[in-house]
Design a protein around this motif. Structure first.
Motif, PDB file in Angstrom:
ATOM      1  N   ALA A   1     -12.862 -56.422 -21.747  1.00  0.00           N
ATOM      2  CA  ALA A   1     -13.167 -56.023 -20.371  1.00  0.00           C
ATOM      3  C   ALA A   1     -12.453 -54.736 -19.974  1.00  0.00           C
ATOM      4  CB  ALA A   1     -12.790 -57.152 -19.411  1.00  0.00           C
ATOM      5  N   SER A   2     -11.249 -54.526 -20.460  1.00  0.00           N
ATOM      6  CA  SER A   2     -10.481 -53.340 -20.066  1.00  0.00           C
ATOM      7  C   SER A   2     -10.851 -52.146 -20.942  1.00  0.00           C
ATOM      8  CB  SER A   2      -8.980 -53.621 -20.168  1.00  0.00           C
ATOM      9  OG  SER A   2      -8.624 -53.952 -21.493  1.00  0.00           O
ATOM     10  N   SER A   3     -10.713 -50.969 -20.362  1.00  0.00           N
ATOM     11  CA  SER A   3     -11.032 -49.735 -21.079  1.00  0.00           C
ATOM     12  C   SER A   3      -9.897 -49.372 -22.033  1.00  0.00           C
ATOM     13  CB  SER A   3     -11.258 -48.604 -20.074  1.00  0.00           C
ATOM     14  OG  SER A   3     -11.540 -47.401 -20.742  1.00  0.00           O
ATOM     15  N   ARG A   4     -10.241 -49.180 -23.287  1.00  0.00           N
ATOM     16  CA  ARG A   4      -9.258 -48.766 -24.280  1.00  0.00           C
ATOM     17  C   ARG A   4      -9.970 -48.174 -25.476  1.00  0.00           C
ATOM     18  NH1 ARG A   4      -7.273 -54.588 -26.703  1.00  0.00           N
ATOM     19  NH2 ARG A   4      -8.876 -55.862 -25.717  1.00  0.00           N
TER      20      ARG A   4
ATOM     21  N   LEU B   1     -17.701 -49.039 -28.740  1.00  0.00           N
ATOM     22  CA  LEU B   1     -18.313 -49.472 -29.996  1.00  0.00           C
ATOM     23  C   LEU B   1     -18.243 -50.991 -30.136  1.00  0.00           C
ATOM     24  CD1 LEU B   1     -19.518 -48.657 -32.788  1.00  0.00           C
ATOM     25  CD2 LEU B   1     -17.170 -48.644 -33.646  1.00  0.00           C
ATOM     26  N   ALA B   2     -17.089 -51.564 -29.792  1.00  0.00           N
ATOM     27  CA  ALA B   2     -16.910 -53.011 -29.914  1.00  0.00           C
ATOM     28  C   ALA B   2     -17.851 -53.762 -28.979  1.00  0.00           C
ATOM     29  CB  ALA B   2     -15.462 -53.384 -29.626  1.00  0.00           C
ATOM     30  N   ARG B   3     -18.008 -53.291 -27.747  1.00  0.00           N
ATOM     31  CA  ARG B   3     -18.907 -53.956 -26.800  1.00  0.00           C
ATOM     32  C   ARG B   3     -20.344 -53.909 -27.302  1.00  0.00           C
ATOM     33  NH1 ARG B   3     -16.492 -51.068 -21.366  1.00  0.00           N
ATOM     34  NH2 ARG B   3     -14.666 -52.408 -21.067  1.00  0.00           N
ATOM     35  N   ARG B   4     -20.747 -52.780 -27.835  1.00  0.00           N
ATOM     36  CA  ARG B   4     -22.122 -52.669 -28.358  1.00  0.00           C
ATOM     37  C   ARG B   4     -22.322 -53.634 -29.520  1.00  0.00           C
ATOM     38  NH1 ARG B   4     -24.817 -48.986 -32.245  1.00  0.00           N
ATOM     39  NH2 ARG B   4     -27.042 -49.045 -31.745  1.00  0.00           N
ATOM     40  N   ALA B   5     -21.341 -53.700 -30.411  1.00  0.00           N
ATOM     41  CA  ALA B   5     -21.453 -54.609 -31.556  1.00  0.00           C
ATOM     42  C   ALA B   5     -21.530 -56.062 -31.096  1.00  0.00           C
ATOM     43  CB  ALA B   5     -20.267 -54.407 -32.494  1.00  0.00           C
TER      44      ALA B   5
ATOM     45  N   ARG C   1     -18.338 -66.145 -27.502  1.00  0.00           N
ATOM     46  CA  ARG C   1     -18.823 -64.807 -27.132  1.00  0.00           C
ATOM     47  C   ARG C   1     -18.240 -64.376 -25.786  1.00  0.00           C
ATOM     48  NH1 ARG C   1     -23.397 -62.099 -28.993  1.00  0.00           N
ATOM     49  NH2 ARG C   1     -24.117 -64.016 -30.023  1.00  0.00           N
ATOM     50  N   ASP C   2     -18.209 -65.295 -24.829  1.00  0.00           N
ATOM     51  CA  ASP C   2     -17.653 -64.973 -23.515  1.00  0.00           C
ATOM     52  C   ASP C   2     -16.169 -64.626 -23.624  1.00  0.00           C
ATOM     53  OD1 ASP C   2     -20.098 -65.426 -22.358  1.00  0.00           O
ATOM     54  OD2 ASP C   2     -19.613 -67.441 -21.634  1.00  0.00           O
ATOM     55  N   GLU C   3     -15.449 -65.346 -24.468  1.00  0.00           N
ATOM     56  CA  GLU C   3     -14.024 -65.082 -24.662  1.00  0.00           C
ATOM     57  C   GLU C   3     -13.812 -63.687 -25.255  1.00  0.00           C
ATOM     58  OE1 GLU C   3     -10.406 -66.703 -27.504  1.00  0.00           O
ATOM     59  OE2 GLU C   3     -11.998 -68.096 -26.904  1.00  0.00           O
ATOM     60  N   MET C   4     -14.649 -63.319 -26.220  1.00  0.00           N
ATOM     61  CA  MET C   4     -14.545 -61.980 -26.815  1.00  0.00           C
ATOM     62  C   MET C   4     -14.885 -60.905 -25.793  1.00  0.00           C
ATOM     63  SD  MET C   4     -16.364 -62.740 -30.488  1.00  0.00           S
ATOM     64  CE  MET C   4     -15.683 -63.943 -31.646  1.00  0.00           C
ATOM     65  N   ALA C   5     -15.900 -61.164 -24.968  1.00  0.00           N
ATOM     66  CA  ALA C   5     -16.282 -60.194 -23.939  1.00  0.00           C
ATOM     67  C   ALA C   5     -15.149 -59.981 -22.944  1.00  0.00           C
ATOM     68  CB  ALA C   5     -17.548 -60.670 -23.226  1.00  0.00           C
ATOM     69  N   ARG C   6     -14.461 -61.058 -22.573  1.00  0.00           N
ATOM     70  CA  ARG C   6     -13.328 -60.924 -21.650  1.00  0.00           C
ATOM     71  C   ARG C   6     -12.210 -60.083 -22.267  1.00  0.00           C
ATOM     72  NH1 ARG C   6     -14.699 -66.341 -20.512  1.00  0.00           N
ATOM     73  NH2 ARG C   6     -13.132 -67.132 -21.975  1.00  0.00           N
ATOM     74  N   ALA C   7     -12.027 -60.238 -23.577  1.00  0.00           N
ATOM     75  CA  ALA C   7     -10.990 -59.465 -24.259  1.00  0.00           C
ATOM     76  C   ALA C   7     -11.337 -57.986 -24.315  1.00  0.00           C
ATOM     77  CB  ALA C   7     -10.788 -60.006 -25.673  1.00  0.00           C
TER      78      ALA C   7
ATOM     79  N   GLY D   1     -10.232 -65.497 -32.665  1.00  0.00           N
ATOM     80  CA  GLY D   1     -10.824 -64.642 -31.644  1.00  0.00           C
ATOM     81  C   GLY D   1     -10.097 -63.320 -31.495  1.00  0.00           C
ATOM     82  N   ARG D   2      -8.778 -63.363 -31.448  1.00  0.00           N
ATOM     83  CA  ARG D   2      -7.989 -62.132 -31.316  1.00  0.00           C
ATOM     84  C   ARG D   2      -8.160 -61.251 -32.552  1.00  0.00           C
ATOM     85  NH1 ARG D   2      -3.594 -59.750 -28.344  1.00  0.00           N
ATOM     86  NH2 ARG D   2      -3.269 -57.754 -29.410  1.00  0.00           N
ATOM     87  N   THR D   3      -8.220 -61.872 -33.727  1.00  0.00           N
ATOM     88  CA  THR D   3      -8.395 -61.121 -34.968  1.00  0.00           C
ATOM     89  C   THR D   3      -9.708 -60.358 -34.960  1.00  0.00           C
ATOM     90  OG1 THR D   3      -7.075 -62.719 -36.216  1.00  0.00           O
ATOM     91  CG2 THR D   3      -8.556 -61.292 -37.477  1.00  0.00           C
ATOM     92  N   VAL D   4     -10.775 -61.029 -34.572  1.00  0.00           N
ATOM     93  CA  VAL D   4     -12.100 -60.403 -34.548  1.00  0.00           C
ATOM     94  C   VAL D   4     -12.134 -59.231 -33.569  1.00  0.00           C
ATOM     95  CG1 VAL D   4     -14.491 -60.791 -33.833  1.00  0.00           C
ATOM     96  CG2 VAL D   4     -13.360 -62.429 -35.334  1.00  0.00           C
ATOM     97  N   VAL D   5     -11.569 -59.414 -32.396  1.00  0.00           N
ATOM     98  CA  VAL D   5     -11.542 -58.343 -31.399  1.00  0.00           C
ATOM     99  C   VAL D   5     -10.718 -57.161 -31.904  1.00  0.00           C
ATOM    100  CG1 VAL D   5     -10.712 -57.719 -29.101  1.00  0.00           C
ATOM    101  CG2 VAL D   5     -11.982 -59.845 -29.435  1.00  0.00           C
TER     102      VAL D   5
END
Length: 270
Positions: free
Chosen positions: A138-141, A146-150, A130-136, A94-98
């Protein structure tokens, strides 16, 4: 930290890169492998990954640097951000994908990363992953928009980077998004599994070399696969379906959009 195992790879370039990553991860001053290097260990198929550098994350807010063949990323790593694969520490799937999606230069690369991440999630665990990735995200950076849209378009049913890139073209063009891995019963009694399908009128196939090699039977020549695919395509057309095919070159040049749009128009989809 959970443990998994390495699997065999057929791509010689990928094997060489994996070896470089493992050497760096077990050498002096080793850190946690991340980004493309962690993806290589996890067996992720990515779209144009950076194999010029071994990627590591130092687990701190600062202190990152780039060398000729190594990039050290900054970033705090929680315990569940790290996993162990045959004694090598890497970022979790999960961390790798994010990380890959945040670092992606193009929408298609980020989409491919999320597609493969969802594909590798446990059975029936798509929503949780998917929820875990969305939480990762959540913060602006940097790179988060682009990542959220993907992630919003990600689909674990995509079976290759070529399929993900195809969908990225279609999404960016604003065309109706096809369903994935659609199946049809043919007159021969066989079941055809198609990469893309839209409204029961159109099917699309991404033709990569890997697919043809995969479909070759013992003793067959490549021409045998082509002939079998032609018969299959004719049977799909007998069902009233409009059929389109495209290749890596069509993806690289952006011709996929014009191909799909033309077939959508012919099939009355747009």
């Amino acid at each position: 930290m959970p443990q998994t195992s390495l699997i065999g790879r057929a791509d010689a370039t990928a094997v060489l890169y994996l070896a470089r990553c493992l050497a760096a991860a077990t050498g002096p001053h080793a850190m946690v492998l991340s980004h493309e290097s962690a993806a290589a260990v996890h067996g992720f198929a990515l779209l144009y990954p950076d194999r010029a550098h071994v990627h590591m994350t130092n687990g701190r807010p600062g202190g990152g640097y780039k060398q000729e063949r190594r990039i050290v990323h900054t970033g705090v790593l929680a315990d569940d951000d790290i996993t162990e694969v045959d004694g090598v520490l890497v970022t979790s799937m999960g961390r790798t994908v994010v990380d890959l999606a945040l670092a992606a230069k193009h929408f298609a690369q980020a989409l491919t990363a999320f597609d493969v991440g969802l594909a590798k999630s446990p059975p029936a665990g798509d929503d949780e992953c998917r929820d875990e990735m969305a939480r990762a995200l959540a913060s602006s950076r940097r790179g988060v928009a682009l990542a959220r849209r993907a992630l919003s378009f990600a689909d674990g049913r995509a079976e290759s980077p070529g399929e993900s890139w195809s969908r990225a073209h279609i999404i960016n063009a604003g065309l109706p998004i096809p369903d994935l891995q659609v199946r049809y019963r043919l007159r021969s009694g066989r079941t055809a599994f198609c990469d893309f399908g839209t409204m029961g009128r159109f099917v699309g196939e991404f033709d990569g070399l890997v697919k043809y090699r995969r479909d070759m039977r013992n003793g067959e020549e490549p021409e045998d696969v082509v002939i079998r695919e032609k018969i299959r395509e004719d049977e799909l057309r007998d069902l009233g379906l409009d059929v389109a095919r495209w290749t890596w070159d069509d993806l690289r040049t952006g011709r996929v959009v014009s191909i799909v749009r033309k077939h959508y128009e012919d099939a009355g989809i747009i």
